[in-house]
Design an enzyme around this catalytic site. Structure first.
Site, PDB file in Angstrom:
ATOM      1  N   SER A  81     -32.422 -47.555  37.017  1.00 54.06           N
ATOM      2  CA  SER A  81     -31.916 -46.917  35.797  1.00 54.06           C
ATOM      3  C   SER A  81     -32.652 -45.732  35.267  1.00 54.06           C
ATOM      4  O   SER A  81     -32.340 -45.291  33.964  1.00 54.06           O
ATOM      5  CB  SER A  81     -32.206 -48.040  34.676  1.00 54.06           C
ATOM      6  OG  SER A  81     -33.557 -48.376  34.757  1.00 54.06           O
ATOM      7  N   ASN A 132     -40.109 -56.368  30.489  1.00 58.05           N
ATOM      8  CA  ASN A 132     -39.086 -57.354  29.839  1.00 58.05           C
ATOM      9  C   ASN A 132     -39.427 -56.846  28.252  1.00 58.05           C
ATOM     10  O   ASN A 132     -38.028 -56.381  27.438  1.00 58.05           O
ATOM     11  CB  ASN A 132     -38.879 -58.617  30.027  1.00 58.05           C
ATOM     12  CG  ASN A 132     -38.591 -59.013  31.444  1.00 58.05           C
ATOM     13  OD1 ASN A 132     -38.140 -57.981  32.344  1.00 58.05           O
ATOM     14  ND2 ASN A 132     -38.664 -60.055  31.753  1.00 58.05           N
ATOM     15  N   THR A 139       1.791 -44.949  -0.171  1.00 55.42           N
ATOM     16  CA  THR A 139       1.657 -46.227   0.461  1.00 55.42           C
ATOM     17  C   THR A 139       2.758 -46.239   1.645  1.00 55.42           C
ATOM     18  O   THR A 139       3.779 -45.786   0.996  1.00 55.42           O
ATOM     19  CB  THR A 139       1.855 -47.341  -0.598  1.00 55.42           C
ATOM     20  OG1 THR A 139       3.098 -47.221  -1.282  1.00 55.42           O
ATOM     21  CG2 THR A 139       0.560 -47.266  -1.739  1.00 55.42           C
ATOM     22  N   SER A 184      -2.598 -22.318  21.220  1.00 51.98           N
ATOM     23  CA  SER A 184      -1.874 -22.909  22.332  1.00 51.98           C
ATOM     24  C   SER A 184      -1.756 -21.881  23.458  1.00 51.98           C
ATOM     25  O   SER A 184      -1.924 -20.664  23.007  1.00 51.98           O
ATOM     26  CB  SER A 184      -0.460 -23.234  22.129  1.00 51.98           C
ATOM     27  OG  SER A 184       0.246 -23.324  23.165  1.00 51.98           O
ATOM     28  N   ASN A 207      -3.837 -25.628  16.373  1.00 47.88           N
ATOM     29  CA  ASN A 207      -3.932 -26.984  16.564  1.00 47.88           C
ATOM     30  C   ASN A 207      -5.326 -27.801  16.104  1.00 47.88           C
ATOM     31  O   ASN A 207      -6.342 -27.102  16.222  1.00 47.88           O
ATOM     32  CB  ASN A 207      -3.865 -27.453  17.883  1.00 47.88           C
ATOM     33  CG  ASN A 207      -2.507 -26.985  18.782  1.00 47.88           C
ATOM     34  OD1 ASN A 207      -1.395 -27.059  18.075  1.00 47.88           O
ATOM     35  ND2 ASN A 207      -2.825 -26.472  20.002  1.00 47.88           N
ATOM     36  N   GLU A 243      -8.427 -34.243  16.256  1.00 52.57           N
ATOM     37  CA  GLU A 243      -7.359 -35.103  17.332  1.00 52.57           C
ATOM     38  C   GLU A 243      -8.680 -35.956  18.209  1.00 52.57           C
ATOM     39  O   GLU A 243      -8.628 -36.835  18.661  1.00 52.57           O
ATOM     40  CB  GLU A 243      -6.634 -34.326  18.014  1.00 52.57           C
ATOM     41  CG  GLU A 243      -5.443 -33.942  17.291  1.00 52.57           C
ATOM     42  CD  GLU A 243      -4.627 -32.991  17.936  1.00 52.57           C
ATOM     43  OE1 GLU A 243      -3.871 -33.517  18.687  1.00 52.57           O
ATOM     44  OE2 GLU A 243      -5.003 -31.577  17.759  1.00 52.57           O
ATOM     45  N   TYR A 274     -34.823 -62.506  29.747  1.00 53.85           N
ATOM     46  CA  TYR A 274     -34.230 -61.525  30.367  1.00 53.85           C
ATOM     47  C   TYR A 274     -33.391 -61.700  31.671  1.00 53.85           C
ATOM     48  O   TYR A 274     -33.684 -62.384  32.560  1.00 53.85           O
ATOM     49  CB  TYR A 274     -35.403 -60.523  30.778  1.00 53.85           C
ATOM     50  CG  TYR A 274     -35.034 -59.223  31.494  1.00 53.85           C
ATOM     51  CD1 TYR A 274     -34.436 -58.164  30.450  1.00 53.85           C
ATOM     52  CD2 TYR A 274     -34.633 -59.296  32.563  1.00 53.85           C
ATOM     53  CE1 TYR A 274     -33.969 -56.618  31.110  1.00 53.85           C
ATOM     54  CE2 TYR A 274     -34.218 -57.884  33.077  1.00 53.85           C
ATOM     55  CZ  TYR A 274     -33.934 -56.944  32.468  1.00 53.85           C
ATOM     56  OH  TYR A 274     -33.342 -55.536  32.860  1.00 53.85           O
ATOM     57  N   GLN A 301     -29.523 -54.287  31.320  1.00 53.84           N
ATOM     58  CA  GLN A 301     -29.769 -52.861  31.811  1.00 53.84           C
ATOM     59  C   GLN A 301     -28.588 -52.161  31.131  1.00 53.84           C
ATOM     60  O   GLN A 301     -28.783 -50.958  31.196  1.00 53.84           O
ATOM     61  CB  GLN A 301     -30.237 -52.862  33.289  1.00 53.84           C
ATOM     62  CG  GLN A 301     -30.488 -51.289  33.529  1.00 53.84           C
ATOM     63  CD  GLN A 301     -31.169 -51.277  34.972  1.00 53.84           C
ATOM     64  OE1 GLN A 301     -32.329 -51.550  35.137  1.00 53.84           O
ATOM     65  NE2 GLN A 301     -30.352 -50.896  36.260  1.00 53.84           N
TER      66      GLN A 301
HETATM   67  N1  ARG Z   1     -34.460 -51.198  33.690  1.00 51.18           N
HETATM   68  C1  ARG Z   1     -34.551 -52.455  33.095  1.00 51.18           C
HETATM   69  C2  ARG Z   1     -33.749 -52.639  31.856  1.00 51.18           C
HETATM   70  O1  ARG Z   1     -33.232 -51.524  31.641  1.00 51.18           O
HETATM   71  C3  ARG Z   1     -36.144 -52.600  32.769  1.00 51.18           C
HETATM   72  C4  ARG Z   1     -36.577 -54.062  32.916  1.00 51.18           C
HETATM   73  C5  ARG Z   1     -36.616 -54.755  33.957  1.00 51.18           C
HETATM   74  N2  ARG Z   1     -37.260 -55.871  34.042  1.00 51.18           N
HETATM   75  C6  ARG Z   1     -36.953 -56.832  35.093  1.00 51.18           C
HETATM   76  N3  ARG Z   1     -37.698 -57.681  34.972  1.00 51.18           N
HETATM   77  N4  ARG Z   1     -36.658 -56.119  36.148  1.00 51.18           N
HETATM   78  O2  ARG Z   1     -33.396 -53.611  31.517  1.00 51.18           O
END
Ligand code: ARG
Length: 458
Positions: free
Chosen positions: A23, A110, A155, A277, A285, A290, A317, A322
């Site tokens: 992540s 977590n 309306t 355009s 435009n 938009e 968790y 994630q």
């Molecule tokens: N990258 C994880 C998230 O965004 C962090 C928590 C990870 N916890 C775990 N038990 N693997 O949720």
């Protein structure tokens, strides 16, 4: 880089799995929050004697060094790390040695990730609040400029009754004030600390969760550790508030697009916030409006994505969670960009009161006032309504408007009509008389503007 969790497992994973699991590409934007949280955690561990005061100082100094090096650019985040939490811990240990390995005592990723996200979104909420307020200021200023510009109110997108443009603009400002309320409300539940929930069940160490929370200006702590690590309501609440902001911006955009068309011709947007355009030289435009309308779908998508992610996961968790970050980051970025473009777009908008008035003169928008006139002469409203309807039909058949009818024409429908009917259907008079609180008379609109200035923009 060795996995933070290598131990029971080898920590050697397939690169495809690594890539899928990682992540860091998006949670690296919580680096400051992660380090801030860790500094508070080190302080708490030291105060409680879980580590020595000297060790707490070593950790704090190391973390502060990482923070300043990240800010100066001397240190780059290693995109091969699994996530921001493992990156910071590994970097700390590389800098201060084995003491760095004590930082993770009495916490888990977590509760750490829940903490980081709350800290991050607290800043985002404040930034978005500021931008919504700036937009309200810009809309209020325009409302003041055009508080006397009479135009048709609609309306069913059919001309209905005359209003002033300032009244319409104040209506949008009012919607935005509710958005401020929702952001403030979401912030209350967001600003509660989950740290110390640990993995799910709390911890055996003698921690002081409230002290740690107070170091980060939280208003309280999550009272149940399972809930603390599993709760993403605060993300969903913010996404809901953001979605409603987008509902308002999108409706406003739709009107701006209509008003700036040649068919309406009520407003002109500045060159700075329109485009041309590539083939049709005459085009101007309203791309910004938009795009705001278009990006609304994207923010709703972010909300629905997270509602769906959360709906079936058991306590506590789960890695599904994630998925919360990319959605909410995207929504915050999008809303901020939309607000940034909207405020100056409104500031640079010019209205055309003469075109507005012309449109107001041709749609029988004073027909209600004609009925009210007869009510004033003693007829029940329903009867007056019927006669006025017959008069409108007569006008349409004879290519007339209420203002071009003769008194004799009027009297052929009812003896109650006198010369004063012409004052009653005069557009300015129609607006002037709508003095009910919140109505479209200039004095009522002025009161709305005063309220916005004194209560919201103070
Ligand atoms: N990258 C994880 C998230 O965004 C962090 C928590 C990870 N916890 C775990 N038990 N693997 O949720």
């Amino acid at each position: 880089m060795e996995k933070i969790w290598a131990g029971r497992a080898s920590g050697i994973t397939d690169p495809v799995a690594d890539d899928f699991n990682s992540s860091i590409s998006f949670d690296s934007r919580m680096a400051v929050q992660d380090i801030t949280g860790s500094i508070a955690h080190a302080a708490m561990l030291g105060k409680q004697g879980i580590i020595t005061p000297e060790e707490a100082d070593v950790l704090t100094d190391g973390l502060k060094g990482i923070l300043s090096d990240l800010k100066s650019g001397a240190l780059a985040i290693d995109m091969k790390a699994e996530d921001i939490h493992s990156f910071v811990e590994a970097e700390l240990t590389a800098r201060v040695g084995d003491t760095g390995k004590k930082l993770h005592t009495a916490r888990s990723r977590n509760d750490q990730v829940a903490l980081d996200l709350r800290l991050y979104l607290r800043d985002e909420t404040d930034a978005i609040t500021e931008k919504v307020t700036a937009l309200i200021a810009s809309v209020t200023e325009k409302a003041e400029e055009y508080k006397e510009a009479i135009m048709p109110g609609y309306t069913h997108l059919q001309r209905a009754q005359p209003v002033v443009f300032g009244h319409i603009l104040c209506a949008y400002a009012m919607m935005l004030t509710r958005d401020l309320g929702r952001l403030a409300d979401a912030r209350k539940r967001l600003n509660i600390s989950p740290i110390g929930s640990a993995a799910l069940a709390g911890t055996t160490y003698p921690t002081d969760r409230r002290f740690e929370a107070s170091l980060m200006d939280f208003d309280g702590i999550c009272l149940n550790s399972l809930d603390g690590v599993s709760d993403r309501d605060f993300v969903i609440e913010l996404l809901s508030a953001l979605s409603l902001i987008m509902v308002h911006l999108s409706r406003f955009s739709e009107e701006i697009i209509l008003w700036s068309s040649s068919e309406f011709g009520f407003i002109t947007l500045s060159d700075a916030f329109t485009t041309g355009s590539s083939i049709m030289p005459q085009k101007k435009n309203p791309d910004m409006a938009e795009l705001v309308r278009g990006k609304t779908g994207r923010v709703y998508g972010d909300l629905v994505a997270l509602l769906t992610v959360m709906k079936g996961i058991p306590l506590a968790y789960n890695k599904d969670m994630q998925e919360d970050k990319e959605s909410v980051f995207d929504a915050c970025d999008t809303v901020k960009k939309c607000l940034d473009v909207f405020a100056p777009m409104i500031a640079g908008m010019t209205a055309h009161p003469e075109r507005m008035r012309k449109a107001a003169q041709t749609g029988f928008i004073n027909a209600t006032d004609l009925a009210d006139y007869l009510v004033g002469k003693g007829l029940p409203f329903r009867t007056a309504y019927k006669i006025s309807g017959q008069i409108v039909a007569f006008c349409q058949k004879n290519d007339l408007v209420l203002e071009t009818m003769t008194l004799a024409d009027y009297r052929s429908f009812s003896d109650l009509f006198g010369e004063d009917v012409f004052d009653a259907i005069d557009l300015d008079a129609c607006v002037r008389r709508r003095v009910s609180e919140g109505g479209t008379s200039v004095s009522s609109v002025e009161k709305q503007i005063t309220w916005l200035k004194s209560e919201i923009l103070k």
